[in-house]
Design a protein around this motif. Structure first.
Motif, PDB file in Angstrom:
ATOM      1  N   PHE A 283       0.829  -1.206   0.000  1.00 46.89           N
ATOM      2  CA  PHE A 283       0.000   0.000   0.000  1.00 46.89           C
ATOM      3  C   PHE A 283       0.864   1.256   0.000  1.00 46.89           C
ATOM      4  CE2 PHE A 283      -2.578  -3.278   2.017  1.00 46.89           C
ATOM      5  CZ  PHE A 283      -3.765  -3.174   1.309  1.00 46.89           C
ATOM      6  N   LYS A 284       0.435   2.201  -0.782  1.00 46.71           N
ATOM      7  CA  LYS A 284       1.092   3.502  -0.827  1.00 46.71           C
ATOM      8  C   LYS A 284       0.565   4.350   0.330  1.00 46.71           C
ATOM      9  CE  LYS A 284       1.148   7.668  -3.729  1.00 46.71           C
ATOM     10  NZ  LYS A 284       0.674   8.227  -5.021  1.00 46.71           N
ATOM     11  N   VAL A 285       1.467   4.940   1.092  1.00 45.63           N
ATOM     12  CA  VAL A 285       1.081   5.802   2.203  1.00 45.63           C
ATOM     13  C   VAL A 285       1.705   7.178   2.004  1.00 45.63           C
ATOM     14  CG1 VAL A 285       1.263   6.210   4.687  1.00 45.63           C
ATOM     15  CG2 VAL A 285       0.834   3.900   3.839  1.00 45.63           C
ATOM     16  N   ASN A 286       0.882   8.199   2.062  1.00 48.02           N
ATOM     17  CA  ASN A 286       1.335   9.576   1.946  1.00 48.02           C
ATOM     18  C   ASN A 286       1.048  10.291   3.259  1.00 48.02           C
ATOM     19  OD1 ASN A 286       1.509  12.418   1.356  1.00 48.02           O
ATOM     20  ND2 ASN A 286       1.412  11.913  -0.817  1.00 48.02           N
ATOM     21  N   ALA A 287       2.085  10.711   3.945  1.00 49.71           N
ATOM     22  CA  ALA A 287       1.927  11.326   5.267  1.00 49.71           C
ATOM     23  C   ALA A 287       1.194  12.656   5.203  1.00 49.71           C
ATOM     24  CB  ALA A 287       3.289  11.525   5.912  1.00 49.71           C
ATOM     25  N   LYS A 288       1.103  13.228   4.029  1.00 46.92           N
ATOM     26  CA  LYS A 288       0.385  14.494   3.883  1.00 46.92           C
ATOM     27  C   LYS A 288      -1.099  14.261   3.642  1.00 46.92           C
ATOM     28  CE  LYS A 288       4.358  17.072   2.088  1.00 46.92           C
ATOM     29  NZ  LYS A 288       4.897  17.870   0.961  1.00 46.92           N
ATOM     30  N   GLY A 289      -1.503  12.993   3.609  1.00 49.19           N
ATOM     31  CA  GLY A 289      -2.892  12.657   3.297  1.00 49.19           C
ATOM     32  C   GLY A 289      -3.811  12.776   4.495  1.00 49.19           C
ATOM     33  N   HIS A 290      -5.004  12.178   4.347  1.00 53.66           N
ATOM     34  CA  HIS A 290      -6.055  12.238   5.367  1.00 53.66           C
ATOM     35  C   HIS A 290      -5.614  11.518   6.630  1.00 53.66           C
ATOM     36  CE1 HIS A 290     -10.016  12.332   7.086  1.00 53.66           C
ATOM     37  NE2 HIS A 290     -10.140  11.018   7.065  1.00 53.66           N
ATOM     38  N   LYS A 291      -5.856  12.147   7.777  1.00 50.45           N
ATOM     39  CA  LYS A 291      -5.537  11.569   9.086  1.00 50.45           C
ATOM     40  C   LYS A 291      -4.089  11.095   9.102  1.00 50.45           C
ATOM     41  CE  LYS A 291     -10.224  10.574  10.481  1.00 50.45           C
ATOM     42  NZ  LYS A 291     -11.149   9.595  11.035  1.00 50.45           N
ATOM     43  N   THR A 292      -3.837   9.814   9.358  1.00 49.92           N
ATOM     44  CA  THR A 292      -2.458   9.340   9.448  1.00 49.92           C
ATOM     45  C   THR A 292      -2.011   8.601   8.196  1.00 49.92           C
ATOM     46  OG1 THR A 292      -3.209   7.356  10.604  1.00 49.92           O
ATOM     47  CG2 THR A 292      -2.497   9.195  11.970  1.00 49.92           C
ATOM     48  N   GLY A 293      -2.746   8.753   7.101  1.00 47.47           N
ATOM     49  CA  GLY A 293      -2.285   8.186   5.840  1.00 47.47           C
ATOM     50  C   GLY A 293      -2.821   6.809   5.507  1.00 47.47           C
ATOM     51  N   PHE A 294      -3.047   5.942   6.497  1.00 48.14           N
ATOM     52  CA  PHE A 294      -3.549   4.587   6.254  1.00 48.14           C
ATOM     53  C   PHE A 294      -4.008   4.036   7.594  1.00 48.14           C
ATOM     54  CE2 PHE A 294      -3.062  -0.030   5.671  1.00 48.14           C
ATOM     55  CZ  PHE A 294      -3.721  -0.201   4.462  1.00 48.14           C
ATOM     56  N   PHE A 295      -5.165   3.378   7.601  1.00 46.90           N
ATOM     57  CA  PHE A 295      -5.736   2.892   8.858  1.00 46.90           C
ATOM     58  C   PHE A 295      -5.152   1.530   9.214  1.00 46.90           C
ATOM     59  CE2 PHE A 295      -9.131   5.733   7.191  1.00 46.90           C
ATOM     60  CZ  PHE A 295      -9.053   6.683   8.193  1.00 46.90           C
ATOM     61  N   LEU A 296      -4.317   1.509  10.234  1.00 50.82           N
ATOM     62  CA  LEU A 296      -3.653   0.282  10.654  1.00 50.82           C
ATOM     63  C   LEU A 296      -4.509  -0.566  11.585  1.00 50.82           C
ATOM     64  CD1 LEU A 296      -0.118   1.798  11.392  1.00 50.82           C
ATOM     65  CD2 LEU A 296      -0.859   0.583   9.324  1.00 50.82           C
ATOM     66  N   ASP A 297      -5.584   0.006  12.127  1.00 48.67           N
ATOM     67  CA  ASP A 297      -6.386  -0.720  13.109  1.00 48.67           C
ATOM     68  C   ASP A 297      -7.099  -1.933  12.536  1.00 48.67           C
ATOM     69  OD1 ASP A 297      -8.093   0.833  11.598  1.00 48.67           O
ATOM     70  OD2 ASP A 297      -9.043   1.832  13.298  1.00 48.67           O
ATOM     71  N   GLN A 298      -7.335  -1.943  11.212  1.00 51.86           N
ATOM     72  CA  GLN A 298      -8.043  -3.069  10.586  1.00 51.86           C
ATOM     73  C   GLN A 298      -7.102  -4.147  10.063  1.00 51.86           C
ATOM     74  OE1 GLN A 298     -11.153  -3.716  10.629  1.00 51.86           O
ATOM     75  NE2 GLN A 298     -12.503  -2.029  10.078  1.00 51.86           N
ATOM     76  N   ARG A 299      -5.818  -4.052  10.346  1.00 57.26           N
ATOM     77  CA  ARG A 299      -4.843  -4.984   9.775  1.00 57.26           C
ATOM     78  C   ARG A 299      -5.261  -6.449   9.934  1.00 57.26           C
ATOM     79  NH1 ARG A 299      -1.286  -4.645  13.375  1.00 57.26           N
ATOM     80  NH2 ARG A 299      -0.117  -2.860  12.612  1.00 57.26           N
ATOM     81  N   ASN A 300      -5.510  -6.873  11.155  1.00 61.93           N
ATOM     82  CA  ASN A 300      -5.836  -8.285  11.403  1.00 61.93           C
ATOM     83  C   ASN A 300      -7.154  -8.689  10.754  1.00 61.93           C
ATOM     84  OD1 ASN A 300      -3.567  -7.958  12.958  1.00 61.93           O
ATOM     85  ND2 ASN A 300      -4.377  -9.004  14.749  1.00 61.93           N
ATOM     86  N   ASN A 301      -8.110  -7.768  10.723  1.00 60.66           N
ATOM     87  CA  ASN A 301      -9.407  -8.076  10.117  1.00 60.66           C
ATOM     88  C   ASN A 301      -9.297  -8.207   8.600  1.00 60.66           C
ATOM     89  OD1 ASN A 301     -10.573  -7.915  12.689  1.00 60.66           O
ATOM     90  ND2 ASN A 301     -10.847  -5.703  12.494  1.00 60.66           N
ATOM     91  N   ARG A 302      -8.452  -7.371   7.991  1.00 69.07           N
ATOM     92  CA  ARG A 302      -8.244  -7.491   6.540  1.00 69.07           C
ATOM     93  C   ARG A 302      -7.596  -8.825   6.201  1.00 69.07           C
ATOM     94  NH1 ARG A 302      -7.122  -1.557   6.782  1.00 69.07           N
ATOM     95  NH2 ARG A 302      -4.984  -2.040   7.453  1.00 69.07           N
ATOM     96  N   LEU A 303      -6.588  -9.207   6.982  1.00 66.65           N
ATOM     97  CA  LEU A 303      -5.902 -10.474   6.718  1.00 66.65           C
ATOM     98  C   LEU A 303      -6.826 -11.664   6.972  1.00 66.65           C
ATOM     99  CD1 LEU A 303      -2.437  -9.602   8.316  1.00 66.65           C
ATOM    100  CD2 LEU A 303      -2.944  -9.829   5.882  1.00 66.65           C
ATOM    101  N   ASP A 304      -7.647 -11.577   8.025  1.00 67.69           N
ATOM    102  CA  ASP A 304      -8.593 -12.652   8.341  1.00 67.69           C
ATOM    103  C   ASP A 304      -9.655 -12.784   7.245  1.00 67.69           C
ATOM    104  OD1 ASP A 304      -9.809 -14.688   9.706  1.00 67.69           O
ATOM    105  OD2 ASP A 304     -10.781 -13.413  11.188  1.00 67.69           O
TER     106      ASP A 304
END
Length: 382
Positions: free
Chosen positions: A179-200
């Motif tokens: 995934f491309k992450v741009n620190a100048k983007g919305h909020k923190t750039g990419f939502f890491l909280d869903q990591r395990n749910n995406r993989l599951d």
């Protein structure tokens, strides 16, 4: 000295890092501006905490009678880093600081390889300690750039960049997805909280499935579904987010005929799909927080009900539905989804238990407020 009542004292002794100003006995002694205060019970020291007259919550920094200085922040950041790398075995990308979860209230920091993005909600921390915090982060981690932004709540913080100002974009890995992450983007750039749910989720995707990703943002769920061989339709109201989602599909080598992204209002798009008798093997609902306060909870539940009703109507086999609204608890959310299923006249069978945020977003036993993400997997039975 700020004297607190017995209930607040017991709460702090039981590891809570939040108490309410109504627990203060001598309210007339509270400072007129944001300050670090000493809390006492029966005249004896209990904790040091951040008090802000604009907030009803007092945030505990430490239960030790210690100086709040560079060494204090160094030890807290070092401990937070070690928890992620040694206990959770995370490598390059994770939430490094999660406010009260790491004993650092008002500070959230996500690490994307060598780029850090901080959300800060305290002018006091910004004014008196931010320089030391940044120095500690550069010393403890391999961060090369740190972007500081104003958090969702609290004081407005002016955006700042520390370190390499030209380094604001990176490619992160999540499983075999990129995934491309741009620190100048919305909020923190990419939502890491869903990591395990995406993989599951990938365990429940079959090659050739048609997947609908509602509020897809930059394509987190969509990319993982496509890598399992699904045909994906993503919907988001942000044109910029959709542009990045398309870039993420290209980054992962997904052919253009396997995905389609739509810029638009999720409710309107889903209603049109139902009118057109469209169906999807898997429907993913990951909306923004509908309930930003207790006052709008009723309207938020109504919105969740409608969104899930539309999603269930479109789902042939599976529904993955989420809420990141802090004021909507687990049972409230589940009951709302079940109500939507009755309305759609389809039976839901829950797959597994409640899923929540990835473990680098710490949920402390004493601070249930830290748990905000709810994620439910369902089999949709006709």
């Amino acid at each position: 000295m700020i004297e607190i009542d017995k209930r607040a004292y017991n709460s702090i002794q039981n590891f809570s890092r939040l108490i309410y100003t109504k627990a203060v006995k001598n309210k007339e002694d509270l400072p007129k501006k944001e300050s670090i205060v000493n809390l006492t019970y029966n005249g004896k020291f209990v904790a040091k905490a951040i008090y802000n007259p604009k907030s009803v919550i007092i945030k505990v920094l430490t239960t030790k009678d210690e100086e709040i200085d560079r060494e204090f922040f160094y030890k807290r950041i070092k401990k937070a880093q070690e928890y992620r790398t040694e206990i959770l075995n995370l490598k390059d990308t994770y939430r490094l600081i999660y406010a009260e979860g790491d004993g650092l209230p008002t500070i959230i920091l996500d690490k994307y390889n060598e780029i850090g993005v901080m959300q800060l909600t305290s002018k006091l921390i910004e004014r008196e300690y931010l320089g030391d915090i940044i120095d500690c982060l550069f010393e403890i981690t391999n961060l090369e750039s740190i972007y500081v932004k104003s958090g969702k709540k609290g004081e407005k913080i002016k955006s700042k960049i520390f370190g390499d100002k030209d380094k604001f974009e990176t490619i992160i890995k999540e499983g075999d997805a990129k995934f491309k992450v741009n620190a100048k983007g919305h909020k923190t750039g990419f939502f890491l909280d869903q990591r395990n749910n995406r993989l599951d989720m990938r365990n429940y995707i079959k090659e050739g499935d048609r997947v609908l990703d509602i509020c897809c943002y930059t394509g987190g769920f969509a990319v993982h579904a496509a890598l399992e061989g699904a045909e994906v339709v993503g919907v988001d109201i942000s044109n910029k987010a959709i542009e990045v989602a398309e870039e993420n599909m290209e980054l992962n080598g997904i052919p253009k005929d396997r995905y389609d992204f739509i810029v638009g209002d999720a409710f309107a798009v889903m209603e049109e799909m139902i009118e057109n008798r469209e169906e999807f093997d898997v429907v993913i609902l990951d909306p923004p927080a509908f309930a930003t306060s207790k006052e709008n909870l009723k309207n938020a539940l109504r919105a969740y009900n409608t969104l899930n009703y539309l999603g269930i109507k479109l789902a042939k086999r599976r529904l993955i539905t989420c809420s990141c609204s802090h004021h909507v608890d687990r049972e409230m959310f589940r009951n709302t989804v079940v109500s939507s299923a009755y309305r759609a006249k389809k039976e839901l069978r829950q797959i597994g238990g409640y899923r929540t945020q990835s473990p680098d977003h710490i949920i402390s036993m004493a601070n249930k407020n830290l748990e905000y993400l709810k994620c439910l997997f369902y089999y949709v039975n006709f």
